[in-house]
Design a protein around this motif. Structure first.
Motif, short mmCIF file in Angstrom:
data_model
loop_
_atom_site.label_atom_id
_atom_site.label_comp_id
_atom_site.label_asym_id
_atom_site.label_seq_id
_atom_site.Cartn_x
_atom_site.Cartn_y
_atom_site.Cartn_z
N TRP A 1 0.36 -1.43 -0.24
CA TRP A 1 -0.12 -0.13 0.01
C TRP A 1 0.69 1.47 -0.52
N ASP A 2 1.82 1.63 0.41
CA ASP A 2 2.86 1.96 0.90
C ASP A 2 3.52 2.38 -0.91
N THR A 3 3.84 1.07 -1.48
CA THR A 3 3.54 1.41 -3.36
C THR A 3 2.62 2.10 -3.65
N VAL A 4 1.30 1.38 -3.36
CA VAL A 4 0.07 2.28 -4.23
C VAL A 4 0.06 4.59 -4.28
N ASP A 5 0.27 4.06 -3.00
CA ASP A 5 0.22 5.74 -2.10
C ASP A 5 1.29 6.61 -3.57
N ASP A 6 2.57 5.61 -3.57
CA ASP A 6 3.64 5.83 -3.82
C ASP A 6 3.05 6.83 -5.69
N LEU A 7 2.38 5.93 -6.19
CA LEU A 7 2.40 5.36 -7.97
C LEU A 7 0.99 6.85 -8.17
N HIS A 8 0.18 6.33 -6.66
CA HIS A 8 -0.72 7.01 -6.35
C HIS A 8 -0.35 9.30 -6.93
N THR A 9 -0.05 8.94 -5.98
CA THR A 9 0.71 10.34 -5.73
C THR A 9 1.65 10.88 -7.06
N TRP A 10 2.18 10.21 -7.63
CA TRP A 10 3.04 10.30 -8.96
C TRP A 10 1.98 10.37 -10.58
N LEU A 11 1.30 9.83 -9.96
CA LEU A 11 0.14 10.59 -11.26
C LEU A 11 -0.63 11.68 -10.79
N ASP A 12 -0.98 11.37 -9.75
CA ASP A 12 -1.30 13.20 -9.06
C ASP A 12 -0.32 14.26 -10.09
N ALA A 13 0.32 14.10 -9.62
CA ALA A 13 2.13 14.95 -9.84
C ALA A 13 1.91 15.04 -11.27
N GLU A 14 1.80 14.08 -12.10
CA GLU A 14 1.47 14.47 -13.77
C GLU A 14 0.13 14.87 -14.37
N SER A 15 -0.52 14.99 -13.87
CA SER A 15 -1.82 14.88 -14.31
C SER A 15 -1.83 16.31 -14.66
N ASP A 16 -2.84 17.10 -15.75
CA ASP A 16 -3.05 18.21 -15.53
C ASP A 16 -4.90 18.19 -15.88
N LEU A 17 -5.71 17.25 -16.00
CA LEU A 17 -6.59 17.54 -15.41
C LEU A 17 -7.38 17.40 -14.22
N PRO A 18 -8.84 18.20 -14.91
CA PRO A 18 -9.07 18.19 -13.18
C PRO A 18 -9.38 17.02 -12.85
N PRO A 19 -9.18 16.98 -11.30
CA PRO A 19 -9.69 16.09 -10.17
C PRO A 19 -10.82 15.14 -10.77
N GLN A 20 -12.22 15.23 -11.27
CA GLN A 20 -13.39 14.84 -11.32
C GLN A 20 -12.72 13.50 -12.88
N GLN A 21 -12.39 14.16 -13.48
CA GLN A 21 -12.08 13.81 -14.70
C GLN A 21 -10.74 12.78 -14.58
N LEU B 1 -9.61 7.05 -5.28
CA LEU B 1 -11.70 7.49 -4.29
C LEU B 1 -11.01 6.85 -2.93
N THR B 2 -10.38 7.18 -2.19
CA THR B 2 -10.47 7.06 -0.83
C THR B 2 -9.11 6.47 -0.41
N PRO B 3 -8.52 7.85 0.50
CA PRO B 3 -6.68 7.37 1.23
C PRO B 3 -7.32 6.26 2.54
N GLU B 4 -8.19 5.74 2.55
CA GLU B 4 -7.87 4.63 3.39
C GLU B 4 -8.10 3.44 2.71
N ALA B 5 -7.66 2.94 1.77
CA ALA B 5 -8.11 2.38 0.65
C ALA B 5 -7.25 0.67 1.41
N SER B 6 -6.56 0.44 1.91
CA SER B 6 -6.22 -0.15 2.37
C SER B 6 -7.14 -1.09 3.36
#
Length: 110
Positions: free
Chosen positions: A9-29, A86-91
């Motif tokens: 789940w730490d790795t999943v968090d890292d991937l999520h953070t990386w994807l968010d940083a790389e995206s220029d789309l609105p969060p809902q999209q 969808l949720t920070p409590e994914a695990s």
């Protein structure tokens, strides 16, 4: 985050953070596209199975069962990242759901 499988789940968090940083789309999209990404990955599993069994006569055997394993792993990773989106409590959400499924299924098998 209180992880039941911390390294995963730490790795999943890292991937999520990386994807968010790389995206220029609105969060809902971005969220909707991460959910749709699952369909793409499942399609790649199907393609690998067809290739491993040689079911396309024009192409023959194009994949191995290791390829199928790899594609299944991609589905799992994509689903985990989508859940984390969808949720920070994914695990915790996943752990509770897995326990519920196991309890119902294993109880029914007894």
């Amino acid at each position: 985050m209180n992880h039941t499988l911390d390294p995963i789940w730490d790795t999943v968090d890292d991937l999520h953070t990386w994807l968010d940083a790389e995206s220029d789309l609105p969060p809902q999209q971005e969220t909707l596209l991460r959910m749709l990404k699952l369909t793409e990955e499942v399609g790649e599993v199907a393609q690998a199975i067809i290739g491993a069994t040689g079911q396309n006569p024009r192409k023959g055997s194009t994949h191995s069962w290791r390829d199928v394993e790899s594609e299944l792993c991609d589905v799992i990773i994509t689903a985990m990242v989508a859940l984390r989106t969808l949720t920070p409590e994914a695990s915790e959400v996943f752990g509770a759901h897995l326990r519920g499924v196991a309890e119902r299924s294993l109880k029914a098998a007894s």
